[in-house]
Design a protein around this motif. Sequence first.
Motif, PDB file in Angstrom:
ATOM      1  N   SER A 140       2.221   3.520   8.515  1.00 56.61           N
ATOM      2  CA  SER A 140       2.258   2.175   8.625  1.00 56.61           C
ATOM      3  C   SER A 140       2.982   1.636   9.886  1.00 56.61           C
ATOM      4  O   SER A 140       3.603   2.305  10.324  1.00 56.61           O
ATOM      5  CB  SER A 140       2.913   1.829   7.342  1.00 56.61           C
ATOM      6  OG  SER A 140       3.910   2.074   7.479  1.00 56.61           O
TER       7      SER A 140
ATOM      8  N   TRP B  49      -7.552   2.890  -3.516  1.00 52.50           N
ATOM      9  CA  TRP B  49      -8.151   2.916  -2.059  1.00 52.50           C
ATOM     10  C   TRP B  49      -9.320   2.640  -2.089  1.00 52.50           C
ATOM     11  O   TRP B  49     -10.396   3.085  -2.531  1.00 52.50           O
ATOM     12  CB  TRP B  49      -7.793   4.397  -1.355  1.00 52.50           C
ATOM     13  CG  TRP B  49      -6.339   4.664  -1.358  1.00 52.50           C
ATOM     14  CD1 TRP B  49      -5.745   5.266  -2.545  1.00 52.50           C
ATOM     15  CD2 TRP B  49      -5.476   4.633  -0.299  1.00 52.50           C
ATOM     16  NE1 TRP B  49      -4.578   5.475  -2.091  1.00 52.50           N
ATOM     17  CE2 TRP B  49      -4.349   5.187  -0.696  1.00 52.50           C
ATOM     18  CE3 TRP B  49      -5.558   4.103   0.962  1.00 52.50           C
ATOM     19  CZ2 TRP B  49      -3.329   5.173   0.073  1.00 52.50           C
ATOM     20  CZ3 TRP B  49      -4.820   4.327   1.985  1.00 52.50           C
ATOM     21  CH2 TRP B  49      -3.326   4.935   1.378  1.00 52.50           C
TER      22      TRP B  49
ATOM     23  N   ALA C  34     -13.580   2.790   3.817  1.00 51.24           N
ATOM     24  CA  ALA C  34     -13.840   1.777   4.858  1.00 51.24           C
ATOM     25  C   ALA C  34     -15.147   2.629   5.844  1.00 51.24           C
ATOM     26  O   ALA C  34     -15.841   1.746   6.630  1.00 51.24           O
ATOM     27  CB  ALA C  34     -12.673   1.728   5.862  1.00 51.24           C
TER      28      ALA C  34
ATOM     29  N   TYR D  97      -3.334  11.178   7.839  1.00 48.42           N
ATOM     30  CA  TYR D  97      -3.264   9.805   8.125  1.00 48.42           C
ATOM     31  C   TYR D  97      -4.247   9.702   9.566  1.00 48.42           C
ATOM     32  O   TYR D  97      -3.723  10.466  10.501  1.00 48.42           O
ATOM     33  CB  TYR D  97      -2.124   9.112   8.148  1.00 48.42           C
ATOM     34  CG  TYR D  97      -1.214   9.140   6.969  1.00 48.42           C
ATOM     35  CD1 TYR D  97      -1.681   7.842   6.157  1.00 48.42           C
ATOM     36  CD2 TYR D  97      -0.590   9.948   6.137  1.00 48.42           C
ATOM     37  CE1 TYR D  97      -0.992   7.728   4.930  1.00 48.42           C
ATOM     38  CE2 TYR D  97      -0.125   9.837   4.877  1.00 48.42           C
ATOM     39  CZ  TYR D  97      -0.409   8.751   4.164  1.00 48.42           C
ATOM     40  OH  TYR D  97       0.217   8.670   2.763  1.00 48.42           O
TER      41      TYR D  97
ATOM     42  N   ARG E 133      -4.854   4.740   8.477  1.00 50.46           N
ATOM     43  CA  ARG E 133      -5.614   4.947   7.375  1.00 50.46           C
ATOM     44  C   ARG E 133      -5.884   6.419   6.968  1.00 50.46           C
ATOM     45  O   ARG E 133      -5.352   7.149   7.657  1.00 50.46           O
ATOM     46  CB  ARG E 133      -7.290   4.476   7.778  1.00 50.46           C
ATOM     47  CG  ARG E 133      -7.563   3.243   8.260  1.00 50.46           C
ATOM     48  CD  ARG E 133      -8.795   3.007   8.778  1.00 50.46           C
ATOM     49  NE  ARG E 133      -9.195   1.535   8.846  1.00 50.46           N
ATOM     50  CZ  ARG E 133     -10.443   1.008   9.331  1.00 50.46           C
ATOM     51  NH1 ARG E 133     -11.453   2.088   9.278  1.00 50.46           N
ATOM     52  NH2 ARG E 133     -10.426  -0.031   9.206  1.00 50.46           N
TER      53      ARG E 133
ATOM     54  N   THR F  35     -13.056   7.803   5.021  1.00 53.38           N
ATOM     55  CA  THR F  35     -11.769   7.025   5.413  1.00 53.38           C
ATOM     56  C   THR F  35     -11.444   5.912   4.221  1.00 53.38           C
ATOM     57  O   THR F  35     -12.441   5.250   3.835  1.00 53.38           O
ATOM     58  CB  THR F  35     -12.495   6.331   6.802  1.00 53.38           C
ATOM     59  OG1 THR F  35     -12.785   7.258   7.814  1.00 53.38           O
ATOM     60  CG2 THR F  35     -10.916   5.787   7.490  1.00 53.38           C
TER      61      THR F  35
ATOM     62  N   VAL G  98      -8.786   2.847   2.946  1.00 56.42           N
ATOM     63  CA  VAL G  98      -7.810   1.737   3.099  1.00 56.42           C
ATOM     64  C   VAL G  98      -7.254   1.324   1.867  1.00 56.42           C
ATOM     65  O   VAL G  98      -7.841   1.361   0.949  1.00 56.42           O
ATOM     66  CB  VAL G  98      -8.456   0.916   4.211  1.00 56.42           C
ATOM     67  CG1 VAL G  98      -8.573   1.315   5.310  1.00 56.42           C
ATOM     68  CG2 VAL G  98      -9.616  -0.052   3.396  1.00 56.42           C
ATOM     69  N   ARG G  99      -6.153   0.860   1.959  1.00 54.26           N
ATOM     70  CA  ARG G  99      -5.530   0.275   0.741  1.00 54.26           C
ATOM     71  C   ARG G  99      -6.429  -0.849   0.131  1.00 54.26           C
ATOM     72  O   ARG G  99      -6.757  -2.013   1.035  1.00 54.26           O
ATOM     73  CB  ARG G  99      -4.139  -0.116   0.854  1.00 54.26           C
ATOM     74  CG  ARG G  99      -3.178   0.838   0.509  1.00 54.26           C
ATOM     75  CD  ARG G  99      -3.039   1.430  -0.915  1.00 54.26           C
ATOM     76  NE  ARG G  99      -2.049   2.313  -1.149  1.00 54.26           N
ATOM     77  CZ  ARG G  99      -1.855   3.157  -2.445  1.00 54.26           C
ATOM     78  NH1 ARG G  99      -2.597   2.992  -3.078  1.00 54.26           N
ATOM     79  NH2 ARG G  99      -0.802   3.902  -2.438  1.00 54.26           N
TER      80      ARG G  99
END
Length: 238
Positions: free
Chosen positions: A73, A133, A136, A215, A219, A234, A236-237
Amino acid sequence: MRRGAARPRLVLLEGLVRFGELDGEKGQEAAVLLAESSGGSGERIHLAVVGRWRDEVVSLSTFPVGDRPKIRSFALAGREIVLEVVEAGPGEPMCCPTQLATKVYAFVEGVLRPLRSEVTGKLSLALLAGGEWEVAAIDGEPLPADVRPPTVLFESGRIAGFAGCNRFTGTIEETAPGELAIGPLALTRMACPGPVMEVESRFAASLAAATRWGYVAGRVVLSGMAGETPRAVTLVRD
């Protein structure tokens, strides 16, 4: 034929740009992350502050984050720049880091400075629990804009979610830090339009093939091989 030396490359990590008043004066600067590669396996990550100088956008200061850290992050907390990373711990190879760390920087008197760095734990699937999650990309390709993205929920010993048309569930085991084994997936049997079923089929095949996770630029990527074909999901939150 003689081959020349590999040319260094410096690229902006997509999506990792944060805006704020980092110097405490009116007007915003941007904190960005850059990846430097000289053509080998190594990749050094740099933090940079970008701003305006005489009506031009320029790099105001940079600071090296490290050799091959994985970015979890990237955020601003007031004037502080906060990075959560996965880095190589003592005795670990640079290729396969498992040590979690939080690094904090500040832009002081025109120069980026490290304020503190704290080791916070080890890479673990438990980091992915606590919410859904959203998918993506599948195998590096973004999803069609008109298709509802699949979702994934990680629970203790189980993985579940929405595959694009049907719900799914299965077992998941962490075999080592950054490595996993996913058991056979059970899906409901509802039919949906062709494009939706195509996304679901690709997603289920890539998820079932996953044997590693980590990570990449903020991501989460689950990856593995289906025969000789690399597969990846892949996340993402949501």
